[in-house]
Design a protein around this motif. Structure first.
Motif, PDB file in Angstrom:
ATOM      1  N   SER A  76       9.997   3.695   6.451  1.00  0.00           N
ATOM      2  CA  SER A  76      10.366   5.060   6.830  1.00  0.00           C
ATOM      3  C   SER A  76      11.843   5.352   6.593  1.00  0.00           C
ATOM      4  CB  SER A  76      10.035   5.296   8.313  1.00  0.00           C
ATOM      5  OG  SER A  76      10.754   4.392   9.137  1.00  0.00           O
ATOM      6  N   ASP A  77      12.580   4.391   6.074  1.00  0.00           N
ATOM      7  CA  ASP A  77      14.019   4.553   5.892  1.00  0.00           C
ATOM      8  C   ASP A  77      14.412   4.108   4.486  1.00  0.00           C
ATOM      9  OD1 ASP A  77      16.741   4.789   6.086  1.00  0.00           O
ATOM     10  OD2 ASP A  77      16.997   3.304   7.682  1.00  0.00           O
ATOM     11  N   GLY A  78      14.267   5.008   3.530  1.00  0.00           N
ATOM     12  CA  GLY A  78      14.739   4.753   2.174  1.00  0.00           C
ATOM     13  C   GLY A  78      13.695   4.267   1.197  1.00  0.00           C
TER      14      GLY A  78
ATOM     15  N   ASP B 273       0.827  -1.213   0.000  1.00  0.00           N
ATOM     16  CA  ASP B 273       0.000   0.000   0.000  1.00  0.00           C
ATOM     17  C   ASP B 273       0.859   1.259   0.000  1.00  0.00           C
ATOM     18  OD1 ASP B 273      -2.417  -1.310  -0.043  1.00  0.00           O
ATOM     19  OD2 ASP B 273      -2.587  -1.415   2.137  1.00  0.00           O
ATOM     20  N   PHE B 274       1.930   1.251   0.818  1.00  0.00           N
ATOM     21  CA  PHE B 274       2.831   2.399   0.852  1.00  0.00           C
ATOM     22  C   PHE B 274       3.519   2.577  -0.500  1.00  0.00           C
ATOM     23  CE2 PHE B 274       2.580   1.097   5.321  1.00  0.00           C
ATOM     24  CZ  PHE B 274       2.272   2.306   5.933  1.00  0.00           C
ATOM     25  N   GLY B 275       3.916   1.455  -1.101  1.00  0.00           N
ATOM     26  CA  GLY B 275       4.577   1.530  -2.391  1.00  0.00           C
ATOM     27  C   GLY B 275       3.707   2.159  -3.457  1.00  0.00           C
ATOM     28  N   VAL B 276       2.437   1.759  -3.476  1.00  0.00           N
ATOM     29  CA  VAL B 276       1.510   2.346  -4.448  1.00  0.00           C
ATOM     30  C   VAL B 276       1.370   3.842  -4.211  1.00  0.00           C
ATOM     31  CG1 VAL B 276      -0.909   2.440  -5.139  1.00  0.00           C
ATOM     32  CG2 VAL B 276       0.239   0.236  -4.900  1.00  0.00           C
ATOM     33  N   GLU B 277       1.245   4.238  -2.959  1.00  0.00           N
ATOM     34  CA  GLU B 277       1.102   5.662  -2.632  1.00  0.00           C
ATOM     35  C   GLU B 277       2.333   6.442  -3.067  1.00  0.00           C
ATOM     36  OE1 GLU B 277       0.627   8.588   1.282  1.00  0.00           O
ATOM     37  OE2 GLU B 277       0.365   6.411   1.482  1.00  0.00           O
ATOM     38  N   PHE B 278       3.538   5.914  -2.724  1.00  0.00           N
ATOM     39  CA  PHE B 278       4.760   6.629  -3.063  1.00  0.00           C
ATOM     40  C   PHE B 278       4.957   6.727  -4.577  1.00  0.00           C
ATOM     41  CE2 PHE B 278       6.704   5.149   1.217  1.00  0.00           C
ATOM     42  CZ  PHE B 278       6.133   6.235   1.867  1.00  0.00           C
TER      43      PHE B 278
END
Length: 408
Positions: free
Chosen positions: A137-139, A40-45
């Protein structure tokens, strides 16, 4: 590690940065094997990375496509969805390109890679090499920014605004095989003198073949490499093949229950992840390398006159496979070209010609692809460097795997 798929589709009207002026529709497919819910974070980013470029409209797709993908996954016993199936679903959804993003973990470090799958041409016009990161949160955002830039042709992009030099660097993909350079040359292919009376009729006529420089895998493709690229275990491959058992399971065991068609898909995905052009070896390249190339000592098997020294085969295997590289290598430092698992070659199976040939790719057409090397269940005679076998390209068996090659 439990395998999780998170699917999100977005429609992007865009002016592609790799030189096409036509605005195209792209669908985003995300496969998350992180075990942390990073999809989910990957899609958002990645969506943010696209939107901030100012040229793209991002619109949530209908739930219809998500249902199509979910239904396809349910039909696949292995739980995986192939590129061909993704293309089909993309076509049904009106997409021209599919952006396939993968998030995974190897040796305790996370990575993200991406590729474009062309629905019409069945090609992969743009790919992004993997970027490693430490955590969400790191990279991670920098890694998403960098692969997005790469997929859209911005090859010089250095990533997002928050610097993380230790985790943002592009590294060798964890699934890349170790390769052996083979200096080209001319050799006699087929039933040469050291084969004695063991030759089969399709090993004749003996003929002269010249091959150019190339590289070939030091080992057969392993189960770990396969899972990193394709997302399936050898047990899941067994289920797809309808096999009754597995014969050797572990990261460093060769993958098997793999068809020629699946080997090609693995290579396509590996190329997309690495930016290289791996391929299957031709039958001529395979035999030249198995014979030891320009360092050949004229052995009957790949690296020895004794099958026991260099091969896992019927008389010594205990009726199961073994980890790669546990027998002696041949003259070039290549392992398991005799025994272990049969290896797919690029060529259609056909009769040899007596005339001299250069960089031959075998028969121009056919219904069966070449297999070489014998396997753990073979008698020694089938592990000879000149022995030939063949199967249909869709065949999956417990004794069939492959190794890759690379042109120089």
């Amino acid at each position: 590690m439990k395998r999780t798929l998170i699917l999100l589709f977005a429609l992007l009207s865009l002016n592609m940065a790799y030189g096409q002026d036509k605005r195209q529709t792209v669908a985003i497919y995300t496969e998350d094997q992180s075990g942390k819910g990073y999809g989910d974070f990957g899609v958002e980013f990645i969506t943010n990375a696209i939107v901030k470029r100012g040229n793209y409209d991002v619109v949530d797709v209908t739930a219809g496509f998500q249902r199509l993908v979910a239904a396809e996954r349910n039909r696949q016993t292995s739980g995986s969805v192939s590129d061909a199936q993704i293309r089909k679903l993309g076509e049904e959804s009106g997409a021209e390109l599919i952006c396939a993003v993968k998030i995974g973990i190897v040796d305790g470090k996370y990575y993200i890679s991406g590729r474009f799958i062309a629905v019409e041409s069945k090609g992969v016009p743009i790919s992004a090499r993997p970027k490693f990161f430490n955590s969400v949160s790191d990279g991670f955002e920098d890694a998403c920014e960098t692969i997005t830039a790469s997929m859209f042709g911005e090859r010089g992009s250095g990533g997002g605004s928050r610097s993380n030099a230790s985790s943002g660097n592009t590294q060798r993909h964890p699934a890349e095989p170790e390769m052996i350079s083979v200096q080209g040359g001319t050799f006699w292919m087929g039933c040469s003198g050291e084969q004695g009376s063991d030759c089969e009729s399709d090993e004749s006529p003996l003929h002269s073949v010249t091959v150019s420089n190339f590289q070939i895998g030091k080992y057969e493709v392993t189960q770990k490499q396969w899972q990193l690229i394709m997302g399936t275990t050898v047990e899941q491959q067994r289920v797809k093949a309808g096999g009754s058992a597995t014969y050797g399971v572990g990261d460093n065991f060769p993958v098997y229950y793999v068809s020629w068609e699946e080997a090609q898909e693995f290579i396509s995905r590996l190329n997309a992840a690495t930016g290289k052009q791996y391929r299957l070896p031709t039958e001529a390249e395979w035999e030249y390398a198995a014979r030891g190339g320009n360092k050949s000592q004229g052995y009957k098997y790949s690296g020895s006159y004794s099958a026991d020294a260099v091969a896992w085969y019927k008389d010594n295997s205990g009726s199961t496979n073994h980890a790669v590289g546990t027998k002696l290598p041949n003259e070039l430092g290549i392992y398991d070209m005799s025994g272990s698992v049969w290896e797919w070659c690029f060529d259609w199976y056909g009769s040899y010609q007596s005339s001299s040939q250069t960089n031959t790719k075998g028969a121009s057409t056919g219904s069966r692809r070449v297999l070489r090397g014998g396997c753990w269940f073979s008698y020694a005679t089938r592990c000879r460097v000149s022995y030939r076998s063949n199967y249909t390209p869709s065949s999956r068996y417990s004794v069939i795997g492959f190794r890759v090659a690379l042109s120089l």
